[in-house]
Design a protein around this motif. Structure first.
Motif, PDB file in Angstrom:
ATOM      1  N   HIS A  75       0.851  -1.204   0.000  1.00 45.99           N
ATOM      2  CA  HIS A  75       0.000   0.000   0.000  1.00 45.99           C
ATOM      3  C   HIS A  75       0.867   1.228   0.000  1.00 45.99           C
ATOM      4  O   HIS A  75       2.024   1.167   0.360  1.00 45.99           O
ATOM      5  CB  HIS A  75      -0.842   0.097   1.287  1.00 45.99           C
ATOM      6  CG  HIS A  75      -1.316  -1.196   1.836  1.00 45.99           C
ATOM      7  ND1 HIS A  75      -0.650  -1.868   2.830  1.00 45.99           N
ATOM      8  CD2 HIS A  75      -2.382  -1.955   1.495  1.00 45.99           C
ATOM      9  CE1 HIS A  75      -1.297  -3.001   3.099  1.00 45.99           C
ATOM     10  NE2 HIS A  75      -2.349  -3.083   2.301  1.00 45.99           N
ATOM     11  N   HIS A  77       1.133   4.477   2.355  1.00 47.12           N
ATOM     12  CA  HIS A  77       0.731   4.949   3.677  1.00 47.12           C
ATOM     13  C   HIS A  77       1.000   6.452   3.732  1.00 47.12           C
ATOM     14  O   HIS A  77       1.878   6.952   3.036  1.00 47.12           O
ATOM     15  CB  HIS A  77       1.549   4.278   4.780  1.00 47.12           C
ATOM     16  CG  HIS A  77       1.345   2.793   4.920  1.00 47.12           C
ATOM     17  ND1 HIS A  77       1.497   2.132   6.113  1.00 47.12           N
ATOM     18  CD2 HIS A  77       1.032   1.835   4.011  1.00 47.12           C
ATOM     19  CE1 HIS A  77       1.269   0.833   5.938  1.00 47.12           C
ATOM     20  NE2 HIS A  77       0.992   0.619   4.669  1.00 47.12           N
ATOM     21  N   THR A 112      -2.459   3.266   6.756  1.00 47.41           N
ATOM     22  CA  THR A 112      -2.595   2.520   5.506  1.00 47.41           C
ATOM     23  C   THR A 112      -3.667   3.183   4.654  1.00 47.41           C
ATOM     24  O   THR A 112      -4.814   3.286   5.078  1.00 47.41           O
ATOM     25  CB  THR A 112      -3.025   1.075   5.821  1.00 47.41           C
ATOM     26  OG1 THR A 112      -2.100   0.513   6.750  1.00 47.41           O
ATOM     27  CG2 THR A 112      -3.063   0.214   4.567  1.00 47.41           C
ATOM     28  N   TYR A 171       4.744   0.628   1.366  1.00 47.74           N
ATOM     29  CA  TYR A 171       5.154  -0.520   2.169  1.00 47.74           C
ATOM     30  C   TYR A 171       4.770  -1.819   1.478  1.00 47.74           C
ATOM     31  O   TYR A 171       3.695  -1.910   0.869  1.00 47.74           O
ATOM     32  CB  TYR A 171       4.464  -0.516   3.541  1.00 47.74           C
ATOM     33  CG  TYR A 171       5.135   0.352   4.578  1.00 47.74           C
ATOM     34  CD1 TYR A 171       6.221  -0.124   5.310  1.00 47.74           C
ATOM     35  CD2 TYR A 171       4.692   1.649   4.824  1.00 47.74           C
ATOM     36  CE1 TYR A 171       6.841   0.674   6.262  1.00 47.74           C
ATOM     37  CE2 TYR A 171       5.315   2.454   5.771  1.00 47.74           C
ATOM     38  CZ  TYR A 171       6.392   1.952   6.492  1.00 47.74           C
ATOM     39  OH  TYR A 171       7.014   2.743   7.428  1.00 47.74           O
ATOM     40  N   HIS A 173       4.414  -5.888   2.688  1.00 53.55           N
ATOM     41  CA  HIS A 173       4.237  -6.629   3.940  1.00 53.55           C
ATOM     42  C   HIS A 173       4.249  -8.140   3.693  1.00 53.55           C
ATOM     43  O   HIS A 173       4.023  -8.601   2.573  1.00 53.55           O
ATOM     44  CB  HIS A 173       2.876  -6.303   4.571  1.00 53.55           C
ATOM     45  CG  HIS A 173       2.553  -4.851   4.710  1.00 53.55           C
ATOM     46  ND1 HIS A 173       2.719  -4.161   5.890  1.00 53.55           N
ATOM     47  CD2 HIS A 173       2.063  -3.935   3.826  1.00 53.55           C
ATOM     48  CE1 HIS A 173       2.334  -2.895   5.730  1.00 53.55           C
ATOM     49  NE2 HIS A 173       1.929  -2.739   4.484  1.00 53.55           N
TER      50      HIS A 173
HETATM   51 CU   LIG Z   1       0.793  -1.218   3.949  1.00 53.30          CU
END
Ligand SMILES: [Cu+2]
Length: 207
Positions: A75, A77, A112, A171, A173
Motif C-alpha cells: 500500500h 501509507h 494505511t 510498504y 508486507h
Molecule cells: Cu501497507
C-alpha cells in the motif's frame, strides 16, 4: 449551422494543449529497502514507479528477496492531514521486541491508505488480490488505476484529502504463516500479524 461549427471549433481550440506546454503527465518513483530482514532470512528490495497519464495512474512495482510463494500486501501509507510521511527505521522498535510491526510504522508513516491490489480505487485493504511472490521470492505488479474513481474514494475516506503521492511512502508486507511471530508483533484489527508485518519501505518522490 455555421455559427454552431465556429463554436465547436472554438471549444476544441480551448481544450487543446497550449503550444510548448507538456501534456498532463507526472511521474514519481520509490526505491524500497528492507525492514525486519534480520528476522525473515532474506533481504527484500525493489522499486516502484507511478505515472499520472491523463485519467489514469499507472503503477509498476517490482520486488525481489521477499518471502517466496506467499501473497504480499502492499500500500501507500500517509497522513490524512497532509504531513509528509517517511519510512520507519529499524531502530523505531518502540516495544524493543526486535520486530518493526505495523503500529510502529504509524508515527513516521501515518496510516494505511491505498492498496496495490486488484482494485486500488476501491481502497479496500483486506483482500486476497495482492501480488503473489514466485518460488524465487520476487514479484511484479502493474496496474492502471482510474484516477477519478481513486480520488473520489480517497476524498470520501479522508474528507478534503488528495492523493499527493510525494507525501506518501510505499510498504510491502508479509511473511509465511508458519513464521511464529511473537505476540508482541501487532497488526491491523483481526488480520494476523504475519500478513501485515512490514518487510520493505520506500519514500515516494516526484521525478
Ligand atoms: Cu501497507
Amino acid at each position: 449551422m455555421r455559427s454552431k461549427l465556429l463554436l465547436l471549433a472554438a471549444l476544441a481550440a480551448s481544450v487543446a494543449p497550449l503550444p510548448g506546454r507538456a501534456a498532463e503527465t507526472e511521474t514519481y518513483h520509490a526505491i524500497l529497502t528492507d525492514l525486519n530482514a534480520g528476522k525473515i532470512g532474506s533481504k527484500p528490495m525493489g522499486q516502484a514507479s507511478f505515472k499520472i497519464n491523463g485519467n489514469n495512474l499507472e503503477v509498476h512495482i517490482t520486488m525481489s528477496g521477499v518471502p517466496a510463494d506467499i501473497e504480499h500486501w502492499e500500500h501507500f501509507h500517509g497522513f490524512p492531514d497532509g504531513r509528509n510521511a517517511t519510512c520507519v527505521k529499524q531502530d523505531m522498535d518502540a516495544n524493543k521486541d526486535g520486530y518493526i510491526d505495523l503500529g510502529e510504522t504509524e508515527k513516521p508513516s501515518g496510516t494505511t491508505m491505498v492498496p496495490f491490489n486488484d482494485k486500488p480505487e476501491d481502497m479496500i485493504i483486506p483482500t486476497n488480490t495482492y501480488p503473489q511472490a514466485s518460488a524465487k521470492g520476487d514479484f511484479e505488479y502493474t496496474k492502471i488505476v482510474p484516477l477519478e474513481q481513486l480520488s473520489k474514494t480517497f476524498g470520501r475516506t479522508y474528507p478534503g484529502g488528495t492523493i499527493d503521492l510525494d507525501k506518501r511512502v510505499i510498504y510491502v508486507h508479509g511473511v509465511p504463516s508458519n513464521s511464529n511471530l511473537p505476540s508482541s508483533v501487532g497488526s491491523l484489527g483481526t488480520v494476523p500479524s504475519h500478513v501485515t508485518i512490514p518487510i520493505a519501505c520506500g519514500k515516494i518522490e516526484k521525478n
